[in-house]
Design an enzyme around this catalytic site. Structure first.
Site: not given
Ligand code: NAI
Length: 337
Positions: A239, A268, A300
Site C-alpha cells: 500500500r 493513487e 496497482h
Molecule cells: P496477510 O494478512 O496474509 O499478511 C500480512 C502480514 O503482515 C501478517 O503476517 C502480519 O503479521 C504482518 N504485519 C502486520 N503489520 C506489520 C508491520 N508493521 N510490520 C511487519 N509485518 C506486519 O496479507 P497478504 O495477503 O499477504 O497481503 C499483504 C498486503 O498486500 C495487503 O494488506 C495489501 O495491502 C497488499 N496487496 C496488494 C495487492 C496489489 O495488487 N498490489 C493485492 C493484494 C494485496
C-alpha cells in the site's frame, strides 16, 4: 429484473473485466448493477435501494459515505480486495453494516509481480527494451547483479510475503524477515526473523508485504531510509502509505536507494485504473518519480491475473450469499481484525 435474484448489489468502479468475472461467478444468483464511477459522497446515492455495495481499493468508504449508504438501505459492503485500510470499520459497525473482504485470492499473483519488478529493475529490462527497438545494442548502463547470494528483507510474511520469500530462496538469496507474528513454516524453510533495524541495515533488497495501518503509515521514512545499505533496492506492492514518497525521492537523489519498484502510490486514488494519457498529470511528486531511470512504477496491477480475478469474483459472490442466508460473513472484518 432477474426472477431468482436475492440481493441487490451496486457494484462501484466497474471495469469490463470486473463485470465479466462477477457475472460468471454470480450465474444469475443476485441482481448486480454495474456502475462505472468510484464510490464517494457524490455517488453514494446511486446505491439507494440496494442491499449491498461491492467496492474496490480506491472507493471511499469513510464515515460520511457509509452514513449515506446506510440511510439508503445498504447493509453489506462487499470489498473485492484484501486490504481494508480505506474503510472506516468502526463507523460501519456503529451503523450496523457488515464489511466483508476477499482475504486471499492469489498470493502468487502479487508475489510474482513483486519479483518481476525486482528482475526488471536489476537487469534494467525497461531500458533494454527501448534500446533494442532503436537498434541500440550497447550494454553500458545495463549492468546488473546476481540475485544469488544477496540478502533480501521481507517486511510482513503473511500470504504474499511468504511466497515472495520462497521464490527469492529459489534464486539463492538469504531471506531476512520482520513480522510481529512470525510464521513457523517460513522459519522452517530457512527464513531468518530479525528486528526491523537489522533487516533495514543488512538487506540488498527490501520488499513490503504488510497491511497499511495507522501505526505503520510511513514505515519507510527518511530515518528508515538512512539506515539502509547504499544502493539498496526497495519494492512496494502493498500500500502506498507505507512509504513517505518525498523521502524516497530524496534517497533516490542521494543514491541511498539504487532501485525502486512500486505498484502502489500514496495518492493513487485519483489516477490508477484510469487512462489519463491525454491529460496533464497534476501530481508533481509522482511526476518526479517518473523521471528516475532506476524507478519502475506499475498501476496497482500486481493482483491482475486470470486466476486472481476468478477467485475475487467467486469469494465476493460467496460473501454476499453467506450474508443473505445467515446474516453473517466468515470474511467479515471487524475493528480488531
Ligand atoms: P496477510 O494478512 O496474509 O499478511 C500480512 C502480514 O503482515 C501478517 O503476517 C502480519 O503479521 C504482518 N504485519 C502486520 N503489520 C506489520 C508491520 N508493521 N510490520 C511487519 N509485518 C506486519 O496479507 P497478504 O495477503 O499477504 O497481503 C499483504 C498486503 O498486500 C495487503 O494488506 C495489501 O495491502 C497488499 N496487496 C496488494 C495487492 C496489489 O495488487 N498490489 C493485492 C493484494 C494485496
Amino acid at each position: 429484473m432477474l426472477e431468482n435474484a436475492q440481493m441487490k448489489i451496486a457494484v462501484f468502479s466497474t471495469k469490463q473485466y470486473d463485470r465479466a468475472s462477477l457475472e460468471e461467478a454470480n450465474a444469475g444468483r443476485h441482481e448486480l448493477h454495474f456502475l462505472e464511477p468510484h464510490l464517494d459522497e457524490a455517488t453514494a446515492p446511486l446505491a439507494h435501494g440496494h442491499d449491498a455495495v461491492c467496492a474496490f481499493v480506491n472507493d471511499r468508504l469513510d464515515a460520511p459515505v457509509l452514513e449515506l449508504l446506510a440511510a439508503g438501505g445498504v447493509r453489506l459492503v462487499a470489498l473485492r480486495c484484501a486490504g481494508f485500510n480505506h474503510v472506516d470499520v468502526s463507523a460501519a459497525q456503529r451503523l450496523g453494516m457488515t464489511v466483508a473482504r476477499v482475504p486471499a485470492y492469489s498470493p502468487h499473483a502479487v508475489a510474482e509481480h513483486t519479483v518481476g519488478l525486482m528482475l526488471a529493475l536489476n537487469r534494467k529490462l525497461h531500458r533494454a527494451f527501448n534500446r533494442v527497438r532503436e537498434a541500440n545494442f550497447a550494454l553500458e548502463g545495463l549492468l546488473g547483479f546476481d540475485m544469488n547470494g544477496r540478502t533480501a528483507g521481507v517486511i510482513g510474511t503473511g500470504r504474499i510475503g511468504a511466497v515472495v520469500a520462497r521464490i527469492l530462496q529459489g534464486f539463492g538469496c538469504e531471506v531476512l524477515a520482520f513480522d510481529p507474528f512470525p510464521e513457523e513454516h517460513c522459519r522452517a524453510a530457512g527464513v531468518r526473523y530479525v528486528s526491523i533495524d537489522e533487516l533495514l541495515s543488512a538487506s540488498d533488497i527490501i520488499t513490503l508485504h504488510c497491511p497499511l495501518t495507522a501505526e505503520n503509515h510511513h514505515l519507510i521514512n527518511a530515518d528508515a531510509l538512512a539506515r539502509m545499505k547504499p544502493g539498496v533496492m526497495l519494492i512496494n506492492t502493498s500500500r502506498g502509505g507505507l512509504l513517505d514518497t518525498r523521502a524516497v525521492i530524496g534517497a533516490l537523489k542521494s543514491g541511498r536507494l539504487g532501485h525502486v519498484g512500486l505498484d502502489v502510490y500514496e495518492e493513487e486514488g485519483e489516477m490508477f485504473f484510469e487512462d489519463l494519457s491525454s491529460t496533464i498529470l497534476h501530481d508533481d511528486i509522482f511526476s518526479r518519480l517518473l523521471t528516475f531511470p532506476n524507478v519502475i512504477i506499475t498501476g496497482h496491477q500486481a493482483f491482475f491475473t486470470r486466476e486472481a480475478l476468478e477467485n475475487i469474483a467467486s469469494t465476493t459472490i460467496g460473501n454476499i450469499t453467506e450474508f443473505e442466508t445467515t446474516g453473517r460473513c466468515t470474511n467479515a472484518v471487524t475493528v480488531n481484525a
